[in-house]
Design a protein around this motif. Structure first.
Motif, PDB file in Angstrom:
ATOM      1  N   ASN A  62      -8.674  -4.776   0.250  1.00 26.63           N
ATOM      2  CA  ASN A  62      -8.280  -3.620   1.046  1.00 26.63           C
ATOM      3  C   ASN A  62      -9.037  -2.376   0.566  1.00 26.63           C
ATOM      4  OD1 ASN A  62      -6.562  -1.242   1.936  1.00 26.63           O
ATOM      5  ND2 ASN A  62      -5.461  -2.929   2.886  1.00 26.63           N
ATOM      6  N   TYR A 102      -3.653   2.534  -5.997  1.00 23.61           N
ATOM      7  CA  TYR A 102      -4.127   3.140  -4.742  1.00 23.61           C
ATOM      8  C   TYR A 102      -5.504   3.770  -4.947  1.00 23.61           C
ATOM      9  CZ  TYR A 102      -4.117   5.705  -0.353  1.00 23.61           C
ATOM     10  OH  TYR A 102      -4.433   6.181   0.889  1.00 23.61           O
ATOM     11  N   LYS A 103      -6.383   3.640  -3.938  1.00 19.56           N
ATOM     12  CA  LYS A 103      -7.736   4.189  -4.005  1.00 19.56           C
ATOM     13  C   LYS A 103      -7.935   5.137  -2.832  1.00 19.56           C
ATOM     14  CE  LYS A 103     -11.255   1.559  -3.063  1.00 19.56           C
ATOM     15  NZ  LYS A 103     -12.283   0.500  -3.192  1.00 19.56           N
ATOM     16  N   SER A 104      -7.977   6.430  -3.101  1.00 23.68           N
ATOM     17  CA  SER A 104      -8.202   7.424  -2.054  1.00 23.68           C
ATOM     18  C   SER A 104      -9.695   7.583  -1.796  1.00 23.68           C
ATOM     19  CB  SER A 104      -7.582   8.761  -2.459  1.00 23.68           C
ATOM     20  OG  SER A 104      -8.122   9.193  -3.695  1.00 23.68           O
ATOM     21  N   LYS A 105     -10.034   8.245  -0.686  1.00 27.53           N
ATOM     22  CA  LYS A 105     -11.443   8.429  -0.331  1.00 27.53           C
ATOM     23  C   LYS A 105     -12.132   9.337  -1.339  1.00 27.53           C
ATOM     24  CE  LYS A 105     -14.470   9.506   3.537  1.00 27.53           C
ATOM     25  NZ  LYS A 105     -14.551   9.828   4.981  1.00 27.53           N
ATOM     26  N   LEU A 159       0.747   4.148  -2.770  1.00 27.20           N
ATOM     27  CA  LEU A 159       0.467   5.527  -2.348  1.00 27.20           C
ATOM     28  C   LEU A 159       1.551   6.480  -2.833  1.00 27.20           C
ATOM     29  CD1 LEU A 159      -1.026   7.672  -0.664  1.00 27.20           C
ATOM     30  CD2 LEU A 159       0.265   6.883   1.325  1.00 27.20           C
ATOM     31  N   ASP A 162      -4.805  12.031   1.251  1.00 24.10           N
ATOM     32  CA  ASP A 162      -4.283  11.043   0.306  1.00 24.10           C
ATOM     33  C   ASP A 162      -4.915  11.166  -1.076  1.00 24.10           C
ATOM     34  OD1 ASP A 162      -6.801  10.223   0.955  1.00 24.10           O
ATOM     35  OD2 ASP A 162      -6.305   8.105   1.226  1.00 24.10           O
ATOM     36  N   VAL A 179       0.841  -1.207   0.000  1.00 23.27           N
ATOM     37  CA  VAL A 179       0.000   0.000   0.000  1.00 23.27           C
ATOM     38  C   VAL A 179       0.872   1.251   0.000  1.00 23.27           C
ATOM     39  CG1 VAL A 179      -1.700   1.317   1.321  1.00 23.27           C
ATOM     40  CG2 VAL A 179      -1.968  -1.153   1.078  1.00 23.27           C
ATOM     41  N   LYS A 190      -8.203   0.604   0.623  1.00 19.50           N
ATOM     42  CA  LYS A 190      -7.303   1.591   0.037  1.00 19.50           C
ATOM     43  C   LYS A 190      -6.687   1.120  -1.275  1.00 19.50           C
ATOM     44  CE  LYS A 190      -7.427   4.931   3.058  1.00 19.50           C
ATOM     45  NZ  LYS A 190      -7.874   6.283   2.680  1.00 19.50           N
TER      46      LYS A 190
END
Length: 281
Positions: A117, A129-132, A85, A159, A81, A119
């Motif tokens: 996961n 990567y998956k941000s909010k 990121l 992030d 992760v 994220k």
């Protein structure tokens, strides 16, 4: 007839001379070959030695890789992760293995945990990567904040993309947003400050506002706000209760008083009188 015999005889002489010349040329070539020394093969010791097979001297790197692959699943997931990121790129399992030595394909627990996961985004081939909040630049960031008049926590934006924190400070400096701290959580909240709706406050109203004396205790201020139908941004009673609990838990416990033996002390070990001779004297 005599002429024909002479011609046949002449042909035979020509053939004999030709064969003689051929034999002489052949013997000359053989003599020349014998006079030249024959090329001898180089001895085995004179040949160029083949490079010796060397074992890998990168022992530390191999030990490092082995320690990573034997680490708990959670530690390996964090490593992947962090890679996603920092780079914000999509990686195949093979590329992840090359980049951070986590063998996703060889460890089913790591693969399943990474795929599920929150994220991490997995499209069936690549991990990313998956941000909010899916933001790419300052314009998208400002658009999102303006859609949240009640404010949006900065921690939910950290992030979004690598330079989001710098962009937040730039938007604050330009007056397009306002960053305020939440007293309860001690976290910053971003509020829109739309320049298209300028608000000009009259000087008399400012003086009136500044001339109001506020209670010295925040509890009284919060009670007044509640009476007027407004929700306070703070909770002083709860915060004080937490601080009192922390103070009580941090107080050192009193030491127990050491019990000393005197002449009035009841002796239970009467079968060992030599221990208490000094007390009886």
């Amino acid at each position: 007839m005599a002429l024909q015999e002479k011609l046949d005889k002449f042909k035979k002489q020509q053939e004999k001379c030709q064969s003689t010349l051929t034999s002489i040329a052949a013997s000359s070539n053989a003599t020349t070959q014998k006079s030249k020394p024959a090329a001898r093969p180089l001895p085995a010791t004179a040949r160029t030695p083949a490079p010796a097979v060397k074992f890998s001297n990168d022992t530390e790197r191999l030990q490092h890789i082995n320690s990573i692959r034997k680490a708990p699943v959670g530690a390996q997931i964090k490593r992947v992760v962090d890679l996603l990121l920092q780079t914000r790129q999509a990686f195949t399992p093979e590329q992840i293995n090359e980049a951070c030595y986590v063998d996703v394909n060889a460890n089913k627990a790591v693969f399943d945990s990474l795929r599920n996961n929150p994220k991490v985004h997995y499209d069936g081939k690549h991990f990313s990567y998956k941000s909010k909040h899916d933001l790419k630049d300052t314009n998208q960031l400002l658009y999102l904040i303006r859609k949240k008049p009640e404010g949006i926590a900065v921690i939910d934006l950290k992030d979004a993309y690598p330079t989001v924190m710098e962009d937040l400070q730039a938007l604050k400096a330009s007056g397009e947003i306002v960053l305020l701290s939440n007293f309860d959580s001690q976290e910053d909240v971003a509020y829109p400050n739309d320049p298209r709706v300028p608000i000009k406050v009259d000087d008399e109203l400012k003086q009136l506002f500044r001339g109001i004396e506020l209670p010295s205790d925040m509890l009284d201020i919060e009670r007044d706000l509640l009476k007027n139908g407004m929700k306070p941004a703070t909770n002083t009673a709860q915060r004080r209760a937490r601080s009192e609990v922390q103070v009580m838990s941090s107080k050192p416990k009193g030491k127990k008083k050491k019990h000393e033996i005197t002449k009035r002390t009841k002796l239970t070990n009467a079968h060992l009188p030599e221990l208490f001779q000094k007390l009886s004297n």
